[in-house]
Write a protein that holds these residues in place. Structure first.
Motif, mmCIF file in Angstrom:
data_model
loop_
_atom_site.group_PDB
_atom_site.id
_atom_site.type_symbol
_atom_site.label_atom_id
_atom_site.label_comp_id
_atom_site.label_asym_id
_atom_site.label_seq_id
_atom_site.Cartn_x
_atom_site.Cartn_y
_atom_site.Cartn_z
ATOM 1 N N GLU A 55 0.828 -1.116 -0.029
ATOM 2 C CA GLU A 55 0.059 -0.043 0.100
ATOM 3 C C GLU A 55 0.838 1.118 -0.019
ATOM 4 N N ILE A 56 0.274 2.218 -0.745
ATOM 5 C CA ILE A 56 1.093 3.473 -0.824
ATOM 6 C C ILE A 56 0.341 4.552 -0.708
ATOM 7 N N ALA A 57 0.696 5.553 0.085
ATOM 8 C CA ALA A 57 -0.349 6.694 0.041
ATOM 9 C C ALA A 57 0.743 7.869 0.128
ATOM 10 N N LEU A 58 0.376 8.476 -0.768
ATOM 11 C CA LEU A 58 1.201 10.053 -0.783
ATOM 12 C C LEU A 58 0.498 11.266 -0.541
ATOM 13 N N SER A 59 1.380 12.126 0.436
ATOM 14 C CA SER A 59 0.762 13.478 0.854
ATOM 15 C C SER A 59 1.237 14.428 -0.148
ATOM 16 N N CYS A 60 0.137 15.085 -0.787
ATOM 17 C CA CYS A 60 0.519 16.081 -1.882
ATOM 18 C C CYS A 60 -0.693 17.134 -1.762
ATOM 19 N N PRO A 61 -0.583 18.341 -2.445
ATOM 20 C CA PRO A 61 -1.571 18.990 -2.610
ATOM 21 C C PRO A 61 -2.783 18.478 -3.180
ATOM 22 N N GLY A 62 -3.883 18.948 -2.434
ATOM 23 C CA GLY A 62 -5.293 18.025 -2.859
ATOM 24 C C GLY A 62 -5.428 16.748 -2.258
ATOM 25 N N PRO A 63 -6.380 16.024 -2.495
ATOM 26 C CA PRO A 63 -6.744 14.841 -2.043
ATOM 27 C C PRO A 63 -5.288 13.991 -2.288
ATOM 28 N N ARG A 64 -5.314 13.124 -0.960
ATOM 29 C CA ARG A 64 -4.404 11.954 -0.750
ATOM 30 C C ARG A 64 -4.523 10.994 -1.969
ATOM 31 N N ILE A 65 -3.157 10.725 -2.574
ATOM 32 C CA ILE A 65 -3.238 9.675 -3.492
ATOM 33 C C ILE A 65 -2.767 8.129 -2.617
ATOM 34 N N PHE A 66 -3.713 7.473 -3.336
ATOM 35 C CA PHE A 66 -3.552 5.846 -2.617
ATOM 36 C C PHE A 66 -3.645 4.949 -3.535
ATOM 37 N N ALA A 67 -2.953 3.997 -3.402
ATOM 38 C CA ALA A 67 -2.866 2.640 -4.344
ATOM 39 C C ALA A 67 -2.533 1.522 -3.666
ATOM 40 N N VAL A 68 -3.066 0.284 -3.948
ATOM 41 C CA VAL A 68 -2.623 -1.277 -3.169
ATOM 42 C C VAL A 68 -2.659 -2.093 -4.216
ATOM 43 N N SER A 69 -1.826 -3.009 -4.008
ATOM 44 C CA SER A 69 -2.055 -4.339 -4.801
ATOM 45 C C SER A 69 -1.438 -5.285 -4.217
ATOM 46 N N ASN A 70 -2.087 -6.550 -4.407
ATOM 47 C CA ASN A 70 -2.031 -7.967 -3.792
ATOM 48 C C ASN A 70 -1.249 -9.106 -4.901
ATOM 49 N N GLU A 71 -0.237 -9.328 -4.791
ATOM 50 C CA GLU A 71 0.639 -10.302 -5.393
ATOM 51 C C GLU A 71 1.092 -11.327 -4.708
ATOM 52 N N SER A 72 1.930 -12.074 -5.437
ATOM 53 C CA SER A 72 2.675 -13.130 -4.950
ATOM 54 C C SER A 72 3.895 -12.962 -4.388
ATOM 55 N N SER A 73 4.625 -11.735 -4.586
ATOM 56 C CA SER A 73 5.711 -11.397 -3.847
ATOM 57 C C SER A 73 5.682 -10.075 -3.727
ATOM 58 N N PHE A 74 6.628 -9.469 -2.815
ATOM 59 C CA PHE A 74 6.481 -8.044 -2.652
ATOM 60 C C PHE A 74 7.163 -7.140 -3.631
ATOM 61 N N GLU A 75 8.148 -7.585 -4.361
ATOM 62 C CA GLU A 75 8.656 -6.952 -5.339
ATOM 63 C C GLU A 75 7.720 -6.691 -6.445
ATOM 64 N N ILE A 76 6.891 -7.672 -6.749
ATOM 65 C CA ILE A 76 5.641 -7.511 -7.835
ATOM 66 C C ILE A 76 4.679 -6.545 -7.203
ATOM 67 N N ALA A 77 4.455 -6.650 -6.347
ATOM 68 C CA ALA A 77 3.330 -5.663 -5.522
ATOM 69 C C ALA A 77 3.786 -4.277 -5.639
ATOM 70 N N ALA A 78 5.071 -4.124 -5.001
ATOM 71 C CA ALA A 78 5.535 -2.756 -5.027
ATOM 72 C C ALA A 78 5.622 -2.057 -6.573
ATOM 73 N N ALA A 79 5.890 -2.757 -7.641
ATOM 74 C CA ALA A 79 6.176 -2.499 -8.865
ATOM 75 C C ALA A 79 4.649 -2.162 -9.521
ATOM 76 N N GLU A 80 3.728 -2.880 -9.171
ATOM 77 C CA GLU A 80 2.430 -2.715 -9.578
ATOM 78 C C GLU A 80 1.542 -1.547 -8.928
ATOM 79 N N THR A 81 1.966 -1.322 -7.659
ATOM 80 C CA THR A 81 1.473 0.019 -6.641
ATOM 81 C C THR A 81 2.195 1.014 -7.324
#
Length: 99
Positions: A55-81
């Motif tokens: 899960e990645i949440a970014l603080s920036c001007p305007g609404p917070r940007i958020f993305a999440v992915s569920n994969e078989s490894s952390f590396e793949i999940a990080a790349a997709e997110t």
């Protein structure tokens, strides 16, 4: 940009952490208005063979940007997110007005 990385119910994975930091640094070069990134890696027991969540949440001007992915490894999940985050940042940048 400040980056906070946490591992919840999982062993610390330096490779996934390195991937996320490298990609976030490259995003910072294009989007200098991002203030902070909160990254959470979770491990959940899943019957489908996945269960490595990023899960990645970014603080920036305007609404917070958020993305999440569920994969078989952390590396793949990080790349997709990161891909999802980059798409949202590009959309936000096109909507921003120069003052």
């Amino acid at each position: 940009m400040e980056s906070i990385i946490q591992f919840v119910h999982a062993e610390t994975n330096k490779t996934a952490e390195h991937i996320v930091l490298k990609k976030l640094d490259s995003l910072t070069n294009h989007f200098d208005w991002v203030i902070r990134a909160n990254v959470i890696f979770k491990e959940e027991k899943d019957s489908h063979g996945k269960g490595k969540i990023c899960e990645i949440a970014l603080s920036c001007p305007g609404p917070r940007i958020f993305a999440v992915s569920n994969e078989s490894s952390f590396e793949i999940a990080a790349a997709e997110t990161i891909k999802d985050i980059e798409a949202q940042l590009n959309k936000r940048k096109s909507e921003m007005k120069a003052h």
